[in-house]
Write an enzyme that holds these catalytic residues in place. Sequence first.
Site, short mmCIF file in Angstrom:
data_model
loop_
_atom_site.label_atom_id
_atom_site.label_comp_id
_atom_site.label_asym_id
_atom_site.label_seq_id
_atom_site.Cartn_x
_atom_site.Cartn_y
_atom_site.Cartn_z
N LYS A 162 48.84 35.47 28.72
CA LYS A 162 47.97 34.52 29.37
C LYS A 162 46.62 34.50 28.64
O LYS A 162 46.32 35.49 27.97
CB LYS A 162 47.82 34.84 30.86
N HIS A 192 50.76 40.23 33.73
CA HIS A 192 50.99 41.68 33.83
C HIS A 192 50.96 42.17 35.28
O HIS A 192 51.45 43.25 35.58
CB HIS A 192 50.05 42.47 32.91
N LYS A 196 53.32 45.39 37.68
CA LYS A 196 52.76 46.56 38.38
C LYS A 196 53.77 47.06 39.41
O LYS A 196 54.37 46.25 40.12
CB LYS A 196 51.45 46.18 39.08
N ASP A 249 40.91 32.80 35.11
CA ASP A 249 41.27 34.11 34.57
C ASP A 249 42.17 34.89 35.54
O ASP A 249 43.10 35.57 35.10
CB ASP A 249 39.98 34.91 34.30
N HIS A 254 47.34 35.71 38.26
CA HIS A 254 47.71 36.93 38.99
C HIS A 254 47.73 36.74 40.51
O HIS A 254 48.70 37.09 41.18
CB HIS A 254 46.73 38.07 38.67
N LYS A 358 34.12 40.13 39.21
CA LYS A 358 33.69 41.24 38.36
C LYS A 358 32.35 41.76 38.87
O LYS A 358 31.64 41.06 39.58
CB LYS A 358 33.55 40.76 36.91
#
Length: 512
Positions: A162, A192, A196, A249, A254, A358
């Site tokens: 990605k 990803h 997990k 992002d 995700h 973040k």
Amino acid sequence: MAGDDKFASLIGSQRPQATNIVIFGANGDLTKRKLLPALAHMHRWNLLGHDCRIIGVVRQKWTHAYWVSYVHDELLKFFPEAVLNPASWQHIAEKLELVSGDLGEAETYQAIADKLHAHDGRKNALFYLAIPPAWYETVAQHLHTAGLNDESEGFRRVVIEKPFGMDLHSAQGLNRSIQSCFDESQIYRIDHYLGKEAVQNLMVFRFGNSVLEPLWNRNYIDHVQISVSESLGVGYRAGYYETSGALRDMIQSHLMQVMALVAMEPPVSLAADDVRDEKLKVLRSVRRFQAGALQHRAVRAQYAAGEVEGEVEGEPVAAYREEPGIAPESTTETFAAVKFYIDNWRWQGVPFLLRTGKRLPHRVSEICIRFREPPQKLFKLSEENVRNNELIFRLQPDEGMQLTMTAKQPGLSMHLRGVKLDASYGMAGSGMPEAYETLLHDVMLGEAGLFSRADEVEECWNIVMPILDAWKEQKDIATYAAGSMPGCDADVPGMDELLAGCQGGWRDLSRH
Ligand code: BG6
């Protein structure tokens, strides 16, 4: 459990066919931090195949010796056990091959083909595109022209990182272009988060037990909060992040994938397309965002200077706009929260609140299923007791599941308190595979269930486009102090409205 038995139980019974791994972007950050350690780990478990090679492709004029010493030094930083044992390092070093060449030149691909034919190992190959997205189409076209997509001698699979496109239009173009070079069954789009352990466990908890299913719907669930909170800032990725922001992002990929796993119906089987069909049905049922009516459904903000949890507690950190490579007037969001509705029989009217950012106070990822209050108010419930009515799936750190319930405080009076039923998976330090190992292993096995299909990726873009378009027009952005949490200890306009009608407030991520 003895060491070998433990590995055997972690690996399971399925062994992939021997596979040559070709890494485009072999000198990049992803390669050193994630791919090389994952491959070294897989080598330790004997999963790579004796005759197979790890072929690094770089644009620089490197020698083979330099590539070997590069891998040695990076593994020393990110997976030291792989090189500290001389025998283990010797085996890894023997697998390393290098192609130095321009990604836009046919000779580079001829050199890769020559390497693949140079030894007797099976001709299976996995092409890992750990390169900037602007190069994906060029590399795919060249692999096709060089015949490296031809599976007559062994499988050929291409793994794409990605971001898959920057919006719906570019993702559609990229899909068309890659699909003109490889069959969809050869394309593995990595998210990803799906690799997990705790995310995979979500499906097992839901469909491997019958206790949750009767509760898993609008009759019992008030709302769902999916949170991915990071304490790190933008770091060295300014160039990419400035064109991306938190919505692209994290949420478009995700968090929406996790939402689809929480909300999907049981699949017919675990076959990749059966699972992906169910996820797609969820995404297609997501209520569309109307331009001009976004203010109660999407919030964004950017971090200002502040203090975060770090090696030293309360470490002062710079504002996003002061980070190296960031424009001083940047309006890129480093925090995003979006309220989704899934308009189907099971979820009608249940808000799914997705938030990520973040420079937040903690590094925590979790799913919180908050149940409705009991219909009869026999006991006086405080806000805190309402919050106790939750099922938490902790994705990281300390993977596990936790049910918090209201119970009586021991004593003569009827005071209530929260109690926790805790099912920690207890995996920390147990040598569990990292997401990248799981995903590489699955590519080698040809199992695509943990990878996004073209239509899923496009549907996710389709859903968020009205938000991206609206935010593009905004000339200003709210801020939160680094180390604070919008909607909790940082006042960001819109965060309270997002929760309107939901019981119990934003989940406090420091509580576990
Ligand atoms: C990546 C994002 O996909 O995921 C990063 O590009 C983010 O910005 C990272 O930091 C988070 O991954 P994890 O596994 O650390 O939660």
